[in-house]
Design a protein around this motif. Sequence first.
Motif, PDB file in Angstrom:
ATOM      1  N   VAL A  48       0.822  -1.194   0.000  1.00 50.65           N
ATOM      2  CA  VAL A  48       0.000   0.000   0.000  1.00 50.65           C
ATOM      3  C   VAL A  48       0.862   1.251   0.000  1.00 50.65           C
ATOM      4  N   ALA A  49       1.790   1.300   0.914  1.00 43.86           N
ATOM      5  CA  ALA A  49       2.641   2.473   1.049  1.00 43.86           C
ATOM      6  C   ALA A  49       3.921   2.089   1.765  1.00 43.86           C
ATOM      7  N   ARG A  50       4.966   2.832   1.473  1.00 39.70           N
ATOM      8  CA  ARG A  50       6.269   2.557   2.066  1.00 39.70           C
ATOM      9  C   ARG A  50       7.013   3.864   2.199  1.00 39.70           C
ATOM     10  N   ILE A  51       7.760   3.984   3.271  1.00 41.58           N
ATOM     11  CA  ILE A  51       8.556   5.181   3.482  1.00 41.58           C
ATOM     12  C   ILE A  51       9.928   4.760   3.988  1.00 41.58           C
ATOM     13  N   THR A  52      10.959   5.322   3.398  1.00 41.24           N
ATOM     14  CA  THR A  52      12.319   5.028   3.811  1.00 41.24           C
ATOM     15  C   THR A  52      12.713   5.925   4.962  1.00 41.24           C
ATOM     16  N   SER A  53      13.849   5.606   5.541  1.00 43.15           N
ATOM     17  CA  SER A  53      14.345   6.417   6.643  1.00 43.15           C
ATOM     18  C   SER A  53      14.622   7.848   6.207  1.00 43.15           C
ATOM     19  N   GLY A  54      14.882   8.042   4.928  1.00 43.07           N
ATOM     20  CA  GLY A  54      15.118   9.368   4.403  1.00 43.07           C
ATOM     21  C   GLY A  54      13.869  10.113   3.982  1.00 43.07           C
ATOM     22  N   GLY A  55      12.722   9.465   4.099  1.00 45.23           N
ATOM     23  CA  GLY A  55      11.477  10.132   3.793  1.00 45.23           C
ATOM     24  C   GLY A  55      10.930   9.888   2.400  1.00 45.23           C
ATOM     25  N   ARG A  56      11.590   9.068   1.632  1.00 44.90           N
ATOM     26  CA  ARG A  56      11.086   8.751   0.292  1.00 44.90           C
ATOM     27  C   ARG A  56       9.876   7.836   0.412  1.00 44.90           C
ATOM     28  N   THR A  57       8.826   8.153  -0.310  1.00 40.60           N
ATOM     29  CA  THR A  57       7.579   7.403  -0.197  1.00 40.60           C
ATOM     30  C   THR A  57       7.183   6.751  -1.511  1.00 40.60           C
ATOM     31  N   ASN A  58       6.485   5.656  -1.379  1.00 39.96           N
ATOM     32  CA  ASN A  58       5.886   4.960  -2.507  1.00 39.96           C
ATOM     33  C   ASN A  58       4.454   4.607  -2.135  1.00 39.96           C
ATOM     34  N   TYR A  59       3.578   4.689  -3.116  1.00 46.09           N
ATOM     35  CA  TYR A  59       2.179   4.357  -2.902  1.00 46.09           C
ATOM     36  C   TYR A  59       1.671   3.482  -4.025  1.00 46.09           C
ATOM     37  N   ALA A  60       0.769   2.606  -3.667  1.00 48.39           N
ATOM     38  CA  ALA A  60       0.043   1.883  -4.692  1.00 48.39           C
ATOM     39  C   ALA A  60      -0.829   2.864  -5.469  1.00 48.39           C
ATOM     40  N   ASP A  61      -0.975   2.614  -6.748  1.00 45.76           N
ATOM     41  CA  ASP A  61      -1.780   3.511  -7.572  1.00 45.76           C
ATOM     42  C   ASP A  61      -3.201   3.667  -7.031  1.00 45.76           C
ATOM     43  N   SER A  62      -3.715   2.619  -6.451  1.00 49.01           N
ATOM     44  CA  SER A  62      -5.086   2.634  -5.987  1.00 49.01           C
ATOM     45  C   SER A  62      -5.323   3.555  -4.793  1.00 49.01           C
ATOM     46  N   VAL A  63      -4.261   3.947  -4.116  1.00 52.06           N
ATOM     47  CA  VAL A  63      -4.416   4.782  -2.925  1.00 52.06           C
ATOM     48  C   VAL A  63      -3.779   6.154  -3.065  1.00 52.06           C
ATOM     49  N   LYS A  64      -3.115   6.412  -4.158  1.00 58.00           N
ATOM     50  CA  LYS A  64      -2.475   7.706  -4.349  1.00 58.00           C
ATOM     51  C   LYS A  64      -3.500   8.828  -4.269  1.00 58.00           C
ATOM     52  N   GLY A  65      -3.134   9.853  -3.545  1.00 62.03           N
ATOM     53  CA  GLY A  65      -4.017  10.984  -3.363  1.00 62.03           C
ATOM     54  C   GLY A  65      -4.983  10.836  -2.221  1.00 62.03           C
ATOM     55  N   ARG A  66      -5.099   9.634  -1.680  1.00 63.66           N
ATOM     56  CA  ARG A  66      -6.019   9.395  -0.575  1.00 63.66           C
ATOM     57  C   ARG A  66      -5.299   9.003   0.709  1.00 63.66           C
ATOM     58  N   PHE A  67      -4.217   8.266   0.570  1.00 70.35           N
ATOM     59  CA  PHE A  67      -3.469   7.793   1.727  1.00 70.35           C
ATOM     60  C   PHE A  67      -2.164   8.560   1.841  1.00 70.35           C
ATOM     61  N   THR A  68      -1.740   8.769   3.058  1.00 72.51           N
ATOM     62  CA  THR A  68      -0.473   9.418   3.318  1.00 72.51           C
ATOM     63  C   THR A  68       0.281   8.640   4.381  1.00 72.51           C
ATOM     64  N   ILE A  69       1.500   8.269   4.069  1.00 71.38           N
ATOM     65  CA  ILE A  69       2.328   7.567   5.029  1.00 71.38           C
ATOM     66  C   ILE A  69       3.323   8.550   5.636  1.00 71.38           C
ATOM     67  N   SER A  70       3.563   8.398   6.901  1.00 72.96           N
ATOM     68  CA  SER A  70       4.535   9.227   7.586  1.00 72.96           C
ATOM     69  C   SER A  70       5.258   8.383   8.620  1.00 72.96           C
ATOM     70  N   ARG A  71       6.371   8.896   9.072  1.00 74.25           N
ATOM     71  CA  ARG A  71       7.210   8.113   9.972  1.00 74.25           C
ATOM     72  C   ARG A  71       7.838   8.999  11.027  1.00 74.25           C
ATOM     73  N   ASP A  72       7.896   8.481  12.223  1.00 74.00           N
ATOM     74  CA  ASP A  72       8.610   9.119  13.307  1.00 74.00           C
ATOM     75  C   ASP A  72       9.778   8.199  13.635  1.00 74.00           C
ATOM     76  N   ASN A  73      10.929   8.509  13.092  1.00 66.36           N
ATOM     77  CA  ASN A  73      12.082   7.635  13.251  1.00 66.36           C
ATOM     78  C   ASN A  73      12.490   7.465  14.710  1.00 66.36           C
ATOM     79  N   ALA A  74      12.354   8.520  15.472  1.00 70.00           N
ATOM     80  CA  ALA A  74      12.751   8.460  16.870  1.00 70.00           C
ATOM     81  C   ALA A  74      11.903   7.479  17.660  1.00 70.00           C
TER      82      ALA A  74
END
Length: 117
Positions: A48-74
């Motif tokens: 569905v979605a993936r985020i790297t430690s550097g903040g790069r994100t990937n989304y499935a086409d079916s959820v783009k524009g609707r889902f947002t992934i975020s990360r708190d590394n700490a």
Amino acid sequence: QVQVVESGGGLVQPGGSLRLSCAASRNIVSITAMGWSRQAPGKQRELVARITSGGRTNYADSVKGRFTISRDNAKNTVYLQMNSLKPEDTAIYYCNVESTVRTIPYWGQGTQVTVSS
């Protein structure tokens, strides 16, 4: 102990929103990416979605524009904000945690998301 715990799932109406959380235990070191996959009955698990430690994100086409992934590394925590939910979003959502010391990501038990009227 190593733990990956998802939370935030539930039952919502179409058009509604949910925010999923995934907390990876602090003894999982060298995390490089965190993400979400889902599996609906009769279907293969899909990213569905993936985020790297550097903040790069990937989304499935079916959820783009609707889902947002975020990360708190700490906190070793990843979130998935899901808006404008559709019935086809109904699935068990799994958190995956990638690290440099493991070839296969860690996975949680999943959290159920049901979108229905």
